[in-house]
Design an enzyme around this catalytic site. Structure first.
Site, PDB file in Angstrom:
ATOM      1  N   LYS A 105       0.890  -1.127  -0.008  1.00 14.53           N
ATOM      2  CA  LYS A 105       0.008  -0.037  -0.061  1.00 14.53           C
ATOM      3  C   LYS A 105       0.973   1.366   0.011  1.00 14.53           C
ATOM      4  O   LYS A 105       2.161   1.008   0.250  1.00 14.53           O
ATOM      5  CB  LYS A 105      -1.062  -0.007   1.338  1.00 14.53           C
ATOM      6  N   ASP A 126      -2.814  -0.826  10.446  1.00 15.35           N
ATOM      7  CA  ASP A 126      -2.917  -0.960   9.153  1.00 15.35           C
ATOM      8  C   ASP A 126      -3.834  -2.129   8.599  1.00 15.35           C
ATOM      9  O   ASP A 126      -3.982  -2.366   7.435  1.00 15.35           O
ATOM     10  CB  ASP A 126      -1.509  -0.868   8.184  1.00 15.35           C
TER      11      ASP A 126
END
Length: 297
Positions: free
Chosen positions: A18, A144
């Protein structure tokens, strides 16, 4: 030849990287955790996680895993143990990984690996947990992890767990690593870190008025290698830091422009390309598995 062949019972699952396209700290909770605002962009590139169910209840890592990480501390193993304990599942699993995402770069490798274990094992063990339940378990492993479980680009708040899906335009990214492992805990304690930014809205990000990263100035002052990488990348675009790691990226509208920029970088810069994804390839792998096809990493 893969170290984890399907003929020996292994299935392969993607663990995408990401980017944080924007990140700021807007306050601090009573428990000491920082309150963030960020935008997560998933990529079509990342690690591959390999799983092989076993019937004796044992959870074992096969191979070395991430460099320097003991098996007991490995997020892959911890994710499997949390899922097993919560589900009271009697099965076990062998876990392997092919690492591509550099550690400490802010590309989300450990969190994505953990999310992939949760989502894929939920399928392989036939548990039937929904994504919300899996995300709650993932939050125990890291802030996350939930975005990787849900598998959608998202605007995030809180410690990063309050997610709002967001549509992002097609883009290619030149990713670069200076080879420095940024210690997140130390950065959060840095005296020059801005912790009281004015809260932004999704519209601020979409209009381009909110694109900074609170950790960028801190890390550039602390790490000469990061500053040197920014200077090199500035020759081909506008470099930005991702997450609280040392990794950097430059965004491009097309693959051709990204390839031209990569070719123009000075020799010795560790850089590569990845495409922004509309959703996680992990979701595609899970859907393929449910229809009887073999997932691939």
């Amino acid at each position: 030849m893969s170290r984890f062949p399907a003929a020996q019972g292994w299935s392969a699952w993607p663990a995408p990287a990401k980017l944080n396209l924007f990140l700021q700290i807007v306050g601090r909770r009573a428990d000491g955790y920082h309150q963030l605002q960020t935008v997560f962009r998933l990529l079509d590139w990342g690690d591959s996680v390999f799983l092989r169910p076993r019937m004796d209840g044992v959870i074992a890592r096969v191979g070395e895993g991430a460099a320097g990480v003991a098996e007991a501390d490995d997020l892959l193993v911890r994710a499997a143990k949390i899922l097993k304990n919560e589900s009271k599942c009697v099965q076990g699993v062998d876990i392997g990984i092919e690492k591509r995402i550099p550690m400490g770069g802010g590309f989300g490798g450990g969190s994505s690996d953990a999310a992939t274990v949760l989502v894929a094992l939920n399928r392989l063990w036939g548990l039937g947990f929904d994504f919300e339940r899996l995300a709650e378990l993932g939050l125990r492993l890291g802030a996350d992890v939930p975005v990787f479980v849900h598998g959608r680009n998202a605007w995030a708040e809180g410690v990063g767990e309050r997610l709002t899906a967001i549509d992002l335009p097609s883009a290619w990214y030149l990713l670069a690593s200076p080879g420095v492992h940024a210690a997140t805990a130390g950065l959060f304690q840095a005296p020059d870190l801005t912790r009281n930014a004015a809260p932004a809205k999704i519209a601020d990000f979409l209009s381009g008025t909110a694109l900074g990263n609170a950790f960028e100035p801190v890390l550039r002052r602390r790490e000469p290698a990061v500053e040197a990488l920014f200077e090199a990348l500035a020759r081909i675009g506008t470099p930005r830091l991702t997450g609280s790691g040392s990794g950097c990226f430059v965004e491009f509208a097309t693959r051709e422009s990204a390839e031209a920029a990569l070719a123009a970088l000075p020799v010795g810069v560790n850089a590569w390309l990845a495409r922004g994804a509309d959703r996680s390839p992990l979701l595609d792998a899970v859907e393929s598995f449910t229809t009887g096809a073999s997932p691939s990493g």
